[in-house]
Design a protein around this motif. Structure first.
Motif, PDB file in Angstrom:
ATOM      1  N   PHE A 196     -86.767 -16.617 -19.916  1.00 28.44           N
ATOM      2  CA  PHE A 196     -87.270 -16.994 -18.601  1.00 28.44           C
ATOM      3  C   PHE A 196     -86.364 -16.485 -17.490  1.00 28.44           C
ATOM      4  N   GLU A 197     -86.971 -16.144 -16.383  1.00 27.87           N
ATOM      5  CA  GLU A 197     -86.225 -15.657 -15.221  1.00 27.87           C
ATOM      6  C   GLU A 197     -85.240 -16.717 -14.746  1.00 27.87           C
ATOM      7  N   GLY A 198     -84.073 -16.248 -14.292  1.00 27.37           N
ATOM      8  CA  GLY A 198     -83.042 -17.159 -13.814  1.00 27.37           C
ATOM      9  C   GLY A 198     -82.125 -17.650 -14.909  1.00 27.37           C
ATOM     10  N   SER A 199     -82.386 -17.250 -16.140  1.00 28.23           N
ATOM     11  CA  SER A 199     -81.577 -17.719 -17.270  1.00 28.23           C
ATOM     12  C   SER A 199     -80.269 -16.954 -17.359  1.00 28.23           C
ATOM     13  N   PHE A 200     -79.360 -17.493 -18.147  1.00 27.81           N
ATOM     14  CA  PHE A 200     -78.089 -16.840 -18.442  1.00 27.81           C
ATOM     15  C   PHE A 200     -77.722 -17.171 -19.875  1.00 27.81           C
ATOM     16  N   HIS A 201     -77.521 -16.114 -20.672  1.00 26.15           N
ATOM     17  CA  HIS A 201     -77.214 -16.313 -22.087  1.00 26.15           C
ATOM     18  C   HIS A 201     -75.970 -15.534 -22.507  1.00 26.15           C
ATOM     19  N   GLY A 202     -75.077 -15.306 -21.562  1.00 24.83           N
ATOM     20  CA  GLY A 202     -73.866 -14.568 -21.874  1.00 24.83           C
ATOM     21  C   GLY A 202     -73.953 -13.129 -21.417  1.00 24.83           C
ATOM     22  N   ARG A 203     -72.869 -12.375 -21.651  1.00 23.08           N
ATOM     23  CA  ARG A 203     -72.780 -11.018 -21.110  1.00 23.08           C
ATOM     24  C   ARG A 203     -72.687  -9.936 -22.180  1.00 23.08           C
ATOM     25  N   SER A 204     -73.018 -10.284 -23.412  1.00 29.83           N
ATOM     26  CA  SER A 204     -73.110  -9.265 -24.447  1.00 29.83           C
ATOM     27  C   SER A 204     -74.427  -8.505 -24.285  1.00 29.83           C
ATOM     28  N   SER A 205     -74.627  -7.474 -25.097  1.00 29.49           N
ATOM     29  CA  SER A 205     -75.866  -6.699 -25.005  1.00 29.49           C
ATOM     30  C   SER A 205     -77.088  -7.566 -25.258  1.00 29.49           C
ATOM     31  N   ALA A 206     -77.012  -8.448 -26.251  1.00 30.11           N
ATOM     32  CA  ALA A 206     -78.140  -9.342 -26.511  1.00 30.11           C
ATOM     33  C   ALA A 206     -78.290 -10.365 -25.401  1.00 30.11           C
ATOM     34  N   GLY A 207     -77.161 -10.869 -24.881  1.00 30.29           N
ATOM     35  CA  GLY A 207     -77.210 -11.886 -23.846  1.00 30.29           C
ATOM     36  C   GLY A 207     -77.859 -11.403 -22.561  1.00 30.29           C
ATOM     37  N   ILE A 208     -77.470 -10.210 -22.105  1.00 31.08           N
ATOM     38  CA  ILE A 208     -78.056  -9.718 -20.858  1.00 31.08           C
ATOM     39  C   ILE A 208     -79.502  -9.292 -21.064  1.00 31.08           C
ATOM     40  N   ALA A 209     -79.818  -8.809 -22.258  1.00 31.44           N
ATOM     41  CA  ALA A 209     -81.206  -8.456 -22.528  1.00 31.44           C
ATOM     42  C   ALA A 209     -82.079  -9.696 -22.595  1.00 31.44           C
ATOM     43  N   ALA A 210     -81.538 -10.784 -23.126  1.00 28.91           N
ATOM     44  CA  ALA A 210     -82.302 -12.031 -23.220  1.00 28.91           C
ATOM     45  C   ALA A 210     -82.559 -12.632 -21.849  1.00 28.91           C
ATOM     46  N   ALA A 211     -81.578 -12.510 -20.942  1.00 30.89           N
ATOM     47  CA  ALA A 211     -81.737 -13.052 -19.594  1.00 30.89           C
ATOM     48  C   ALA A 211     -82.542 -12.114 -18.706  1.00 30.89           C
ATOM     49  N   GLY A 212     -82.184 -10.832 -18.739  1.00 32.58           N
ATOM     50  CA  GLY A 212     -82.971  -9.820 -18.055  1.00 32.58           C
ATOM     51  C   GLY A 212     -82.744  -9.672 -16.574  1.00 32.58           C
ATOM     52  N   GLY A 213     -81.897 -10.486 -15.942  1.00 32.97           N
ATOM     53  CA  GLY A 213     -81.692 -10.401 -14.508  1.00 32.97           C
ATOM     54  C   GLY A 213     -81.065  -9.084 -14.101  1.00 32.97           C
ATOM     55  N   GLU A 214     -81.504  -8.574 -12.951  1.00 38.72           N
ATOM     56  CA  GLU A 214     -81.022  -7.269 -12.475  1.00 38.72           C
ATOM     57  C   GLU A 214     -79.511  -7.260 -12.293  1.00 38.72           C
ATOM     58  N   LYS A 215     -78.953  -8.348 -11.788  1.00 35.66           N
ATOM     59  CA  LYS A 215     -77.512  -8.436 -11.560  1.00 35.66           C
ATOM     60  C   LYS A 215     -76.739  -8.277 -12.868  1.00 35.66           C
ATOM     61  N   LEU A 216     -77.312  -8.748 -13.960  1.00 35.31           N
ATOM     62  CA  LEU A 216     -76.641  -8.679 -15.253  1.00 35.31           C
ATOM     63  C   LEU A 216     -76.840  -7.339 -15.953  1.00 35.31           C
ATOM     64  N   THR A 217     -77.989  -6.706 -15.712  1.00 38.53           N
ATOM     65  CA  THR A 217     -78.372  -5.564 -16.540  1.00 38.53           C
ATOM     66  C   THR A 217     -78.171  -4.201 -15.896  1.00 38.53           C
TER      67      THR A 217
END
Length: 400
Positions: free
Chosen positions: A125-146
């Motif tokens: 879901f948008e606005g989520s945060f699941h960490g900063r690994s490759s899987a984490g940023i892909a799971a969250a998807g936010g532009e700031k993270l990816t």
């Protein structure tokens, strides 16, 4: 010239020499009231005597042996977590990010072993945060993270926060799992309602997909239950835990049902440090304290007191604040003024809070914060708000 510390943080020019309870002290002797708790990590505050004793006793015996061997303290902590939660089994990590990696692998391996090799999609879901690994940023998807880190790990879909009709439509034959934070932290302290969590569980059950709860920030007593999903009376298949479980020592975990974890057999995953004797000595003591019903009752009482006072703060400073949101001692001040301005004023008032998305400031105090410290916090937050109001008035006068 690049500094010796990789400049990935915009660090505040504050350095602390020691801490006690809800207070931090700089080298110069300045005292700051800590309402951030290391971003929800220091569940029992700084230098809690029971945690100091636990880690000191263990440090004098054994620090690390690796998971090539049995670790009695790790087994004891796993047994305690299984006893107190929905889970049948636990894997220990060093962080929430690592927990996310395993949660994704576990969900996909489950379906692989079921013979459905195309069932790999994880819906978030948008606005989520699941960490900063490759899987984490892909799971969250936010532009700031990816941004800048492509190509992203494939197999992730992102839906608007709270849109359960979109969830129903998005689930397909290739969907492995849904991942969600019962209370979004980085996204701006946005709780998922109990009704929505129940419906998400029902949607997953009807579609036959796994449900992953990310309780890295909202778990371990933070909302007044041992884990936030307990308020809704539902359970996940897989859950990510970290932050508060170690009380300040690096520790994370993935909890799962026997069925969801069935694909994770010997050789499918590992961690050199995860669940080492030091971490589990501290984690065991944290769980013992935080899971006590009397302790959780106090968390709820203090949460009610703090929220009541924050509602009054918002009412007194309508130009600065919009509202209070959150659950338990995971609260957010939605700001009208830029939250960066309010944050700066909080630093000047010697009180520490944590910025988040949606122009929110997070309040994540130690779960055992004293009432007198709650009162002191409000005095300092009020001083910060008055400073912001003065700045707003000065700017309006200049613009006029």
């Amino acid at each position: 010239m690049i500094p010796s510390l990789l400049p990935t943080y915009n660090r505040v020019p504050l350095a602390f020499a020691e801490g006690q309870g809800s207070w931090l002290v700089t080298d110069g002797g300045e005292r700051y009231l800590d309402l951030g708790a290391g971003i929800a990590v220091n569940a029992l505050g700084h230098a809690h005597p029971a945690l100091v004793e636990a880690i000191t006793d263990q440090a004098a015996k054994l620090w690390h042996v690796s998971n090539l061997y049995e670790i009695p303290g790790q087994q004891a902590l796993a047994d305690a977590l299984v006893e107190k939660t929905f889970a049948d089994t636990v894997f220990f990590t060093n962080s929430g990010t690592e927990a996310c990696e395993l949660a994704v692998k576990m969900a996909r391996k489950y379906w692989y072993d079921e013979g459905d090799h195309d069932c790999v999609e994880i819906i978030g879901f948008e606005g989520s945060f699941h960490g900063r690994s490759s899987a984490g940023i892909a799971a969250a998807g936010g532009e700031k993270l990816t941004t800048g880190f492509g190509p992203l790990l494939p197999g992730f879909t992102h839906l608007p926060f709270g849109d359960l009709d979109a969830l129903k439509d998005a689930i397909s034959d290739t969907t492995a799992a849904v991942i969600i934070e019962p209370v979004q932290g980085e996204g701006g302290i946005r709780p998922v309602s109990d009704a929505d969590l129940k419906q998400i569980r029902e949607i997953c059950d009807e579609a036959g997909v796994l449900l992953i709860f990310d309780e890295v920030q909202c778990g371990v007593g933070r909302t007044g239950k041992l884990f936030a999903h307990e308020w809704a009376g539902v359970v996940p298949d897989i859950m990510m835990v970290a932050k508060g479980i170690g009380g300040g020592f690096p520790l994370g975990a993935v909890l799962a049902t026997e069925d969801a974890a069935s694909g994770m057999v010997a050789g499918t995953h590992g961690s050199t440090y995860g669940g080492n004797p030091l971490a589990c000595a501290v984690g065991g003591k944290v769980l013992e304290i935080v899971s006590d019903e009397a302790f959780l009752a106090e968390v709820n009482r203090k949460a009610g007191l703090l929220r009541q006072k924050l509602e009054g703060l918002v009412a007194e400073h309508p130009a600065v604040f919009d509202s209070v949101r959150g659950s338990g001692l995971m609260l957010g001040l939605k700001c009208k003024a830029p939250n960066t301005d309010v944050l700066s004023a909080c630093y000047d008032a010697d009180v520490l809070v944590v910025p988040a998305g949606d122009n929110v400031l997070r309040l994540l105090p130690a779960l055992n914060i004293d009432d007198k410290d709650i009162n002191a916090a409000l005095e300092r937050l009020n001083t910060a708000a008055e400073a912001v109001e003065t700045a707003i008035a000065a700017q309006e006068e200049q613009d006029a």
